[in-house]
Design an enzyme around this catalytic site. Structure first.
Site, PDB file in Angstrom:
ATOM      1  N   HIS A  16     -49.581  -5.914 -25.951  1.00  8.80           N
ATOM      2  CA  HIS A  16     -49.878  -7.126 -25.406  1.00  8.80           C
ATOM      3  C   HIS A  16     -49.473  -8.155 -26.426  1.00  8.80           C
ATOM      4  CE1 HIS A  16     -51.844 -10.456 -23.033  1.00  8.80           C
ATOM      5  NE2 HIS A  16     -51.770  -9.476 -22.044  1.00  8.80           N
ATOM      6  N   ASP A  70     -52.008  -3.375 -16.724  1.00  5.86           N
ATOM      7  CA  ASP A  70     -51.153  -2.804 -16.071  1.00  5.86           C
ATOM      8  C   ASP A  70     -51.103  -1.290 -15.923  1.00  5.86           C
ATOM      9  OD1 ASP A  70     -50.054  -5.134 -14.610  1.00  5.86           O
ATOM     10  OD2 ASP A  70     -48.741  -5.321 -16.652  1.00  5.86           O
TER      11      ASP A  70
END
Ligand code: ACO
Length: 384
Positions: free
Chosen positions: A265, A321
């Site tokens: 991320h 996700d």
């Protein structure tokens, strides 16, 4: 005289472009709050509509306010018949995010407020879009199979309506509704991510809300952003079984050929707090369904990565996700519909950012360093 040094913020890492009251993402501590409330508390207790109210009004609703918002969203969730007709004309193998992008763009033509930019009109459009996007996401898997879409019910929440409109079963499964509600709460809002930035950039030219959301859907589609949930599930399916994880990891990741989708991320350099909630939910759902195979594939791969020096050094952890793919797969949601489900949750955050941008607007217009040739003299075409 020496030229002043130009600093290029490629990818705009760490550049603060504005202020927001909507959410705080603390990537070092792995902390996320919406308007002051911890994501863990919201995921455990909140109805999606409560979070929508929180983002739009900066405080939690009382019972009456919550019921009023729920009812307004449900009453505005019907897809105009012209848009349904257009959806039925699309090739059945269309990318679902492209379908959603096209449909949201078309919704503007049937929204009486589409070109009205007052705060009140923007609130009405945000309410409609919240209901309509969920209806579109439920309708497309039916339409592409030749089934009729199901109309939303006035007495349902967004999560109930989504599951009902997808399956046609009333009442919808409580387990599925609860999981979808939690998923939606976790994905409602997340600082200045790519699609939210897109929303604000488009809003900053004083363009309309449908244009802004259409652009946001386009940017969410990419595999480095919302598209990663579908890609993560495709990767788990490719691995096939917990017994294959190690070989797959050695062949694809240790060799540097591929990235693990759903890991890493730009902001979180610690565990994404949403991934922790989703991991628990994914495990519970998988065990209850009697098939833990996919949860085990995901969990084994995450454990291998977390023990690997490459991932440790780069602070790469599962993001939202990763385990959401397992949650949605266990609920029998088609894999290519995972990213549209992300969009139907984030619509509240996008519309909140649109309104925040509109309330204190400055045209977003960064600069770029020209590195092309110096001025050249024009050559007539016959001399080239
Ligand atoms: N698997 C393997 N290596 C990775 C991964 C990954 N998933 N993610 C990053 N890395 C490595 C990169 O190769 C790079 O290594 P290097 O320094 O040796 O070149 C280093 O970690 C940093 O990666 P960047 O791409 O520079 O980091 P950035 O902050 O731009 O990346 C991103 C964030 C795009 C999310 C990245 O981690 C990635 O591609 N992840 C997979 C896709 C994904 O899950 N996207 C969803 C993000 S969450 C969301 O949008 C909802």
């Amino acid at each position: 005289m020496t030229e002043p040094q130009v600093v290029i913020h490629k990818g705009l890492d760490g550049v603060i472009v504005d202020e927001t009251k909507l959410s705080l993402v603390n990537g070092t501590e792995g902390r996320l709050i919406y308007s002051g409330y911890k994501i863990e508390d919201l995921a455990a207790h909140a109805l999606y509509e409560e979070v929508v109210f929180l983002l739009w009004h900066g405080r939690l609703p009382d019972r009456q306010e919550l019921e009023a918002l729920r009812a307004q969203i449900a009453a505005n969730a019907e897809i105009p018949k012209e848009v349904l007709k257009m959806l039925k004309s699309l090739p059945s193998d269309s990318n679902p995010m492209s379908v959603l992008r096209t449909a949201v763009s078309m919704l503007a033509q049937y929204d009486i407020d589409s070109e009205v930019m007052t705060p009140e009109a923007n609130e009405r459009k945000a309410i409609r879009l919240n209901g309509q996007v969920a209806s579109l996401v439920a309708a497309w898997p039916r339409i592409r199979k030749g089934l009729e879409p199901v109309s939303p019910r006035l007495d349902y929440t967004v999560a109930q309506n989504y599951v009902y409109q997808l399956t046609g079963e009333a009442p919808p499964s409580k387990e599925a509704v609860d999981a979808i509600n939690t998923f939606m709460v976790l994905l409602t809002e997340h600082g200045m991510n790519v699609s939210t930035f897109t929303t604000r950039v488009i809003a900053s030219s004083l363009s309309d809300m449908h244009s802004s959301i259409t652009g946001a859907i386009g940017s969410l589609k990419g595999p480095l952003h919302g598209g990663a949930n579908t890609e993560a599930m495709n990767m788990f399916l490719e691995i096939g079984s917990p017994d294959n994880v190690e070989t797959w990891f050695n062949d694809n990741i240790k060799t540097g050929k591929r990235r693990i989708m759903g890991i890493g991320h730009r902001v979180y350099k610690a565990l994404d707090p949403r991934a922790a909630v989703l991991r628990e939910r994914a495990e519970a759902l998988a065990r209850a369904s009697g098939n833990s195979q996919w949860f085990e594939v995901a969990d084994k791969l995450a454990a291998l990565a977390r023990a690997d020096q490459y991932f440790i050094e780069r602070n790469l952890y599962p993001n939202v996700d990763y385990y959401s793919a397992i949650v949605l797969y266990t609920l029998d949601i088609p894999v290519d519909m995972f990213t549209p489900l992300f969009a139907m949750s984030r619509i509240a955050g996008w519309t909140a950012h649109f309104r925040e941008q509109a309330a204190a607007n400055r045209l977003v217009r960064p600069d770029v360093l020209y590195i092309g040739p110096e001025e050249r003299s024009w050559t007539p075409i016959e001399e080239r």
